[in-house]
Design an enzyme around this catalytic site. Structure first.
Site, PDB file in Angstrom:
ATOM      1  N   HIS A   1      -2.136 -11.757  -1.076  1.00  0.00           N
ATOM      2  CA  HIS A   1      -1.937 -10.159  -0.382  1.00  0.00           C
ATOM      3  C   HIS A   1      -1.088  -9.876   1.113  1.00  0.00           C
ATOM      4  CE1 HIS A   1      -3.675  -6.451   0.310  1.00  0.00           C
ATOM      5  NE2 HIS A   1      -3.685  -6.939   2.050  1.00  0.00           N
TER       6      HIS A   1
ATOM      7  N   GLN B   1      -4.078   1.199   1.189  1.00  0.00           N
ATOM      8  CA  GLN B   1      -4.924   1.694   1.148  1.00  0.00           C
ATOM      9  C   GLN B   1      -5.828   1.991   2.315  1.00  0.00           C
ATOM     10  OE1 GLN B   1      -8.020  -0.013  -2.097  1.00  0.00           O
ATOM     11  NE2 GLN B   1      -6.750   0.096  -3.874  1.00  0.00           N
TER      12      GLN B   1
ATOM     13  N   GLY C   1      -5.727   1.294   5.083  1.00  0.00           N
ATOM     14  CA  GLY C   1      -5.347   2.750   6.531  1.00  0.00           C
ATOM     15  C   GLY C   1      -3.988   1.863   7.649  1.00  0.00           C
TER      16      GLY C   1
ATOM     17  N   ARG D   1      -3.662 -12.317   9.882  1.00  0.00           N
ATOM     18  CA  ARG D   1      -4.078 -10.660  10.237  1.00  0.00           C
ATOM     19  C   ARG D   1      -4.122 -10.191  10.282  1.00  0.00           C
ATOM     20  NH1 ARG D   1      -2.592  -5.856   6.751  1.00  0.00           N
ATOM     21  NH2 ARG D   1      -2.934  -6.968   5.400  1.00  0.00           N
TER      22      ARG D   1
ATOM     23  N   ARG E   1     -10.617 -10.889   7.762  1.00  0.00           N
ATOM     24  CA  ARG E   1     -10.643 -11.849   6.375  1.00  0.00           C
ATOM     25  C   ARG E   1     -10.898 -13.165   5.827  1.00  0.00           C
ATOM     26  NH1 ARG E   1      -6.364  -7.915   4.751  1.00  0.00           N
ATOM     27  NH2 ARG E   1      -7.361  -5.953   4.872  1.00  0.00           N
TER      28      ARG E   1
ATOM     29  N   TYR F   1       0.799   1.175  -2.042  1.00  0.00           N
ATOM     30  CA  TYR F   1      -0.031   1.503  -2.211  1.00  0.00           C
ATOM     31  C   TYR F   1      -1.631   0.804  -1.310  1.00  0.00           C
ATOM     32  CZ  TYR F   1       2.262   0.751  -6.843  1.00  0.00           C
ATOM     33  OH  TYR F   1       3.386   0.248  -7.896  1.00  0.00           O
TER      34      TYR F   1
ATOM     35  N   HIS G   1      -6.275 -11.878  -0.027  1.00  0.00           N
ATOM     36  CA  HIS G   1      -7.781 -10.449   0.144  1.00  0.00           C
ATOM     37  C   HIS G   1      -8.591 -10.654  -0.303  1.00  0.00           C
ATOM     38  CE1 HIS G   1      -9.509  -6.584   0.204  1.00  0.00           C
ATOM     39  NE2 HIS G   1      -8.457  -5.672   0.977  1.00  0.00           N
TER      40      HIS G   1
ATOM     41  N   SER H   1      12.835  -0.185   1.251  1.00  0.00           N
ATOM     42  CA  SER H   1      12.420   1.592   1.493  1.00  0.00           C
ATOM     43  C   SER H   1      11.806   1.437   1.341  1.00  0.00           C
ATOM     44  CB  SER H   1      13.122   2.378  -0.067  1.00  0.00           C
ATOM     45  OG  SER H   1      12.514   2.035  -1.352  1.00  0.00           O
TER      46      SER H   1
ATOM     47  N   GLU I   1     -12.151  -2.109   9.942  1.00  0.00           N
ATOM     48  CA  GLU I   1     -12.562  -2.727   9.021  1.00  0.00           C
ATOM     49  C   GLU I   1     -12.989  -3.741   9.306  1.00  0.00           C
ATOM     50  OE1 GLU I   1      -8.359  -2.409   6.970  1.00  0.00           O
ATOM     51  OE2 GLU I   1      -9.217  -0.493   6.274  1.00  0.00           O
TER      52      GLU I   1
ATOM     53  N   ALA J   1       9.007   0.261   6.424  1.00  0.00           N
ATOM     54  CA  ALA J   1       9.462  -0.969   7.478  1.00  0.00           C
ATOM     55  C   ALA J   1      11.457   0.206   7.655  1.00  0.00           C
ATOM     56  CB  ALA J   1       9.849  -2.120   7.704  1.00  0.00           C
TER      57      ALA J   1
ATOM     58  N   LYS K   1      15.708  -2.422  -4.281  1.00  0.00           N
ATOM     59  CA  LYS K   1      15.509  -2.889  -5.500  1.00  0.00           C
ATOM     60  C   LYS K   1      15.537  -2.244  -6.745  1.00  0.00           C
ATOM     61  CE  LYS K   1      13.013  -6.954  -5.859  1.00  0.00           C
ATOM     62  NZ  LYS K   1      12.460  -8.032  -5.652  1.00  0.00           N
TER      63      LYS K   1
ATOM     64  N   LEU L   1       1.058  -1.695   8.967  1.00  0.00           N
ATOM     65  CA  LEU L   1       1.841  -0.593   8.375  1.00  0.00           C
ATOM     66  C   LEU L   1       2.387  -0.576   9.811  1.00  0.00           C
ATOM     67  CD1 LEU L   1      -0.318   1.261   6.127  1.00  0.00           C
ATOM     68  CD2 LEU L   1       2.228   0.351   5.576  1.00  0.00           C
TER      69      LEU L   1
HETATM   70  P1  FAD Z   1       7.547  -2.463   1.832  1.00  0.00           P
HETATM   71  O1  FAD Z   1       6.538  -1.523   1.475  1.00  0.00           O
HETATM   72  O2  FAD Z   1       7.064  -3.887  -0.085  1.00  0.00           O
HETATM   73  O3  FAD Z   1       9.129  -2.267   1.369  1.00  0.00           O
HETATM   74  C1  FAD Z   1       9.449  -3.924   0.889  1.00  0.00           C
HETATM   75  C2  FAD Z   1      11.255  -2.890  -0.046  1.00  0.00           C
HETATM   76  O4  FAD Z   1      12.230  -3.109  -0.015  1.00  0.00           O
HETATM   77  C3  FAD Z   1      11.356  -2.509  -1.531  1.00  0.00           C
HETATM   78  O5  FAD Z   1      11.162  -0.629  -1.646  1.00  0.00           O
HETATM   79  C4  FAD Z   1      11.373  -3.363  -2.186  1.00  0.00           C
HETATM   80  O6  FAD Z   1      12.449  -2.141  -3.196  1.00  0.00           O
HETATM   81  C5  FAD Z   1      13.028  -3.470  -0.868  1.00  0.00           C
HETATM   82  N1  FAD Z   1      13.225  -4.787  -2.303  1.00  0.00           N
HETATM   83  C6  FAD Z   1      12.645  -5.948  -2.003  1.00  0.00           C
HETATM   84  N2  FAD Z   1      13.631  -7.315  -2.091  1.00  0.00           N
HETATM   85  C7  FAD Z   1      14.717  -6.127  -1.774  1.00  0.00           C
HETATM   86  C8  FAD Z   1      16.225  -6.970  -2.979  1.00  0.00           C
HETATM   87  N3  FAD Z   1      16.472  -8.221  -2.775  1.00  0.00           N
HETATM   88  N4  FAD Z   1      16.902  -5.932  -2.564  1.00  0.00           N
HETATM   89  C9  FAD Z   1      17.269  -4.569  -2.511  1.00  0.00           C
HETATM   90  N5  FAD Z   1      15.851  -4.007  -2.161  1.00  0.00           N
HETATM   91  C10 FAD Z   1      15.112  -5.094  -2.111  1.00  0.00           C
HETATM   92  N6  FAD Z   1      -1.404  -3.039   5.043  1.00  0.00           N
HETATM   93  C11 FAD Z   1      -2.271  -2.156   6.102  1.00  0.00           C
HETATM   94  O7  FAD Z   1      -1.473  -2.292   7.557  1.00  0.00           O
HETATM   95  N7  FAD Z   1      -2.772  -1.163   5.172  1.00  0.00           N
HETATM   96  C12 FAD Z   1      -3.358  -0.995   4.601  1.00  0.00           C
HETATM   97  O8  FAD Z   1      -4.274   0.100   4.414  1.00  0.00           O
HETATM   98  C13 FAD Z   1      -2.816  -1.900   3.581  1.00  0.00           C
HETATM   99  N8  FAD Z   1      -3.036  -2.124   2.335  1.00  0.00           N
HETATM  100  C14 FAD Z   1      -2.450  -2.388   0.852  1.00  0.00           C
HETATM  101  C15 FAD Z   1      -2.526  -2.362   0.003  1.00  0.00           C
HETATM  102  C16 FAD Z   1      -1.959  -3.049  -1.242  1.00  0.00           C
HETATM  103  C17 FAD Z   1      -2.631  -3.215  -2.560  1.00  0.00           C
HETATM  104  C18 FAD Z   1      -0.928  -4.412  -0.787  1.00  0.00           C
HETATM  105  C19 FAD Z   1       0.019  -4.853  -1.518  1.00  0.00           C
HETATM  106  C20 FAD Z   1      -0.188  -4.073   0.944  1.00  0.00           C
HETATM  107  C21 FAD Z   1      -1.162  -3.646   1.761  1.00  0.00           C
HETATM  108  N9  FAD Z   1      -1.134  -3.584   2.687  1.00  0.00           N
HETATM  109  C22 FAD Z   1      -1.315  -2.675   4.335  1.00  0.00           C
HETATM  110  C23 FAD Z   1       0.388  -4.256   3.573  1.00  0.00           C
HETATM  111  C24 FAD Z   1       1.754  -3.653   3.532  1.00  0.00           C
HETATM  112  O9  FAD Z   1       1.140  -2.752   2.871  1.00  0.00           O
HETATM  113  C25 FAD Z   1       2.445  -3.993   3.836  1.00  0.00           C
HETATM  114  O10 FAD Z   1       2.968  -4.835   4.040  1.00  0.00           O
HETATM  115  C26 FAD Z   1       3.881  -3.170   4.492  1.00  0.00           C
HETATM  116  O11 FAD Z   1       3.435  -1.578   3.733  1.00  0.00           O
HETATM  117  C27 FAD Z   1       4.850  -3.884   3.699  1.00  0.00           C
HETATM  118  O12 FAD Z   1       6.470  -2.758   3.976  1.00  0.00           O
HETATM  119  P2  FAD Z   1       7.502  -2.831   4.328  1.00  0.00           P
HETATM  120  O13 FAD Z   1       8.673  -2.110   4.567  1.00  0.00           O
HETATM  121  O14 FAD Z   1       7.806  -4.480   4.990  1.00  0.00           O
HETATM  122  O15 FAD Z   1       7.965  -3.841   2.733  1.00  0.00           O
HETATM  123  C1  SIN Z   2      -7.497  -2.943   2.318  1.00  0.00           C
HETATM  124  O1  SIN Z   2      -7.216  -1.080   2.250  1.00  0.00           O
HETATM  125  O2  SIN Z   2      -8.251  -3.492   2.400  1.00  0.00           O
HETATM  126  C2  SIN Z   2      -5.811  -3.606   2.721  1.00  0.00           C
HETATM  127  C3  SIN Z   2      -5.674  -3.624   4.221  1.00  0.00           C
HETATM  128  C4  SIN Z   2      -4.666  -4.192   5.082  1.00  0.00           C
HETATM  129  O3  SIN Z   2      -3.650  -4.626   4.395  1.00  0.00           O
HETATM  130  O4  SIN Z   2      -4.216  -4.341   5.728  1.00  0.00           O
END
Ligand code: FAD
Ligand code: SIN
Length: 526
Positions: free
Chosen positions: A349, A46, A48, A384, A288, A44, A241, A12, A113, A15, A34, A390
């Site tokens: 990261h 930050q 954008g 990346r 990076r 989390y 990171h 959730s 960035e 994606a 989960k 995002l």
């Molecule tokens: P997630 O948002 O991690 O969601 C994964 C989901 O899957 C969660 O709900 C989790 O509970 C669920 N899940 C996992 N395993 C299971 C399972 N076995 N069963 C059921 N559910 C499960 N990217 C940017 O583009 N810009 C940014 O500014 C940026 N800043 C970041 C800052 C931080 C601190 C971090 C950690 C990452 C950052 N990133 C950023 C990277 C970006 O946030 C992630 O790559 C992106 O949000 C991933 O989205 P997602 O939907 O693929 O996964």
């Molecule tokens: C950050 O805000 O530095 C994270 C950006 C990212 O992971 O793309």
């Protein structure tokens, strides 16, 4: 319990939720996640989300920056698709209610960035992800066709293997029929049958001892697909990171956004000397991989535990206004970022590789899609570009939704799938077997498979991991399943893939830097 849906979505974050909103008018949707619904890396984020919004920026410039950051290993067609669809996807996100900061003139306030040649990062202060997750969840919760089930841990996807039919890496038509999902509250393992399944389980940062990723990032989806004999690729490209807050023992590590460097902050060694220009003419805003390696090199040269990020020369009010979360967090540990330098270290990261998908998010397994950090679309190549992830999630969840809606009516549920067989399993009462193995795994990965690698270090990691793998498989085979043992097994699986693919890459490229294959043009002092 057996449940039948049209679309099963695992995860959730951005994606999973954006895909759900796109397909919900075409069938019954179930999202299993989960932890609490909002707990995800998305929350989390930050800095954008990168997108081309106004001149002088252009799609061509963003494409060029993405290719350069990826060390020319990105798939150019995929890069072009992602970037040229960026503006549309952002407009949609805004229509779903996500708010991004604007300037006094009413235009979006775009940030810059590392690796970006233009200002193109939309943000909501320094809590962009939280705002996106809020907006998406609000819409998901309102949609009558979407069921959102929290604290449900997916163990494995279901294929013909579960009907007793042999499946191996060469099998061409492996089919996905849904997933087995553990309800930790009741200890039941439920059968979810679906026509279309989307894996959106995020990254695997917890393979390492320190990471910015939340605890949920344990590479579950990648491990599930690998076990089901689906294709996984480019796992060696782990992004560190450059600037996580140095605050030993805090897990996860708190991120100091790259946008702070985009705002003008400078990296300095503990004795107060700037060093980035020695490594790259772009200084603090080099991609990076280069900044993280430069810091790693300075730490090794000086024997220090951290470097400083210096914001003291920046306008105090603007700094606090742009980065209120970072300001408040640092304050809690006695650092006033307007007066004190911030101790930072590189930290695991982002996982650039993952489940191999095509331009519509289709995996190598029929009726199984993947989107977000768990997938490998070809966008990131060997590294990346900041704030492109995002965006990637939005673009490929959109494309996967179109493709899956098109084929939905050609698919029927497979009712013959048996329920999970847990006969003869015993409760593992020694949690230490799991917690200790996890610590060992994370130390192996951080010590031998970090920012700088070598053949010898990788071989050592591989041999140590083999012991952990055998012990954990044995424990898994006889235990009543818990989230912790499943996560450990998945992390070991991810670590194996990272090491194996790193050993196979006989060059230094992007995030994979090996002392055995030095890059001619890279300024390394050690
Ligand atoms: P997630 O948002 O991690 O969601 C994964 C989901 O899957 C969660 O709900 C989790 O509970 C669920 N899940 C996992 N395993 C299971 C399972 N076995 N069963 C059921 N559910 C499960 N990217 C940017 O583009 N810009 C940014 O500014 C940026 N800043 C970041 C800052 C931080 C601190 C971090 C950690 C990452 C950052 N990133 C950023 C990277 C970006 O946030 C992630 O790559 C992106 O949000 C991933 O989205 P997602 O939907 O693929 O996964
Ligand atoms: C950050 O805000 O530095 C994270 C950006 C990212 O992971 O793309």
């Amino acid at each position: 319990m057996r449940k039948k849906v049209d679309f099963l979505i695992i995860g959730s974050g951005i994606a999973g939720l954006s895909f759900a909103l796109k397909v919900a008018d075409y069938g019954k949707v179930c999202i299993v996640t989960k932890a609490a619904a909002e707990e995800s890396s998305t929350k989390y984020a930050q800095g954008g989300i990168a997108a081309v919004m106004y001149t002088p920026d252009s799609y061509e410039k963003h494409i060029k920056d993405t290719m350069m950051a990826g060390d020319q290993l990105s798939n150019e067609e995929i890069v072009r698709i992602t970037i040229t669809e960026s503006t549309e996807r952002i407009k949609e996100l805004i229509a779903w209610g996500a708010n991004f900061d604007k300037t006094a003139s009413g235009r979006y306030d775009l940030a810059k960035e590392g690796g970006h040649s233009e200002y193109r990062v939309l943000h909501h202060k320094d809590r962009t992800g939280n705002e996106i997750e809020r907006a998406l969840l609000e819409n998901v919760k309102k949609h009558p066709n979407i069921e959102l089930l929290e604290n449900q841990f997916t163990i494995d996807i279901i294929t013909q293997h579960h009907l007793g039919i042999e499946v191996n890496k060469k099998t061409k038509d492996i089919q996905c029929y849904g997933a087995y999902v553990l309800n930790p509250e009741t200890n039941e393992i439920n059968t979810y049958l679906s026509k279309i399944t989307l894996i959106a389980t995020g990254g695997n940062g917890n393979v390492y001892n320190t990471t910015t990723n939340p605890l949920i990032s344990t590479g579950d989806g990648i491990a599930m697909v690998y076990r089901a004999k689906g294709l996984v690729e480019k796992m060696e490209f782990v992004q560190f990171h450059p600037t996580a807050l140095y605050n030993p023992h805090e897990k996860p590590s708190f991120l100091i956004s790259e946008a702070v460097r985009g705002f003008g902050a400078k990296l300095k060694t503990i004795d107060g000397k700037e060093f980035m220009q020695k490594y790259d003419s772009r200084g603090e805003l080099a991609p990076r991989d280069i900044v993280a390696r430069a810091i790693d090199n300075e730490l090794k040269l000086k024997g220090d535990d951290y470097v400083f990020l210096d914001c003291r020369h920046l306008n105090k009010n603007d700094l606090i206004d742009h980065f209120p979360t970072i300001y408040a967090k640092c304050f809690t540990i006695g650092i006033d970022i307007t007066k004190d330098m911030i101790p930072v270290v590189p930290t695991a990261h982002y996982n650039c590789g993952g489940i191999k998908v095509n331009e519509f998010g289709r995996s190598s397994i029929v009726n199984l899609y993947a989107s977000g950090e768990c997938s490998s679309t070809g966008l990131h190549g060997a590294n990346r570009l900041a704030s492109n992830s995002l965006l990637e999630s939005l673009v490929f969840s959109h494309r996967a939704s179109i493709d899956s809606i098109n084929i939905l009516n050609t698919i029927t549920h497979c009712d013959e799938i048996p329920d999970w067989n847990a006969e003869g399993m015993v409760l593992n009462e020694e949690m230490v077997l799991i917690t200790q193995s996890l610590k060992e795994l994370q130390l192996i990965m951080s010590n031998y498979v970090g920012i700088v690698r070598s053949n010898l270090r990788l071989k050592r990691a591989f041999d140590r991991l083999d012991i952990l793998y055998k012990e954990t498989e044995e424990l898994f085979d006889r235990s009543i399943l818990t989230v912790k043992i499943c996560e450990l097994r998945n992390l070991i699986n991810n670590a194996y893939l990272i090491i194996k693919m790193a050993m196979e890459r006989k060059e230094s490229r992007g995030l994979h830097y090996s002392l055995d294959y030095p890059k001619e043009n890279e300024k390394r002092i050690l």
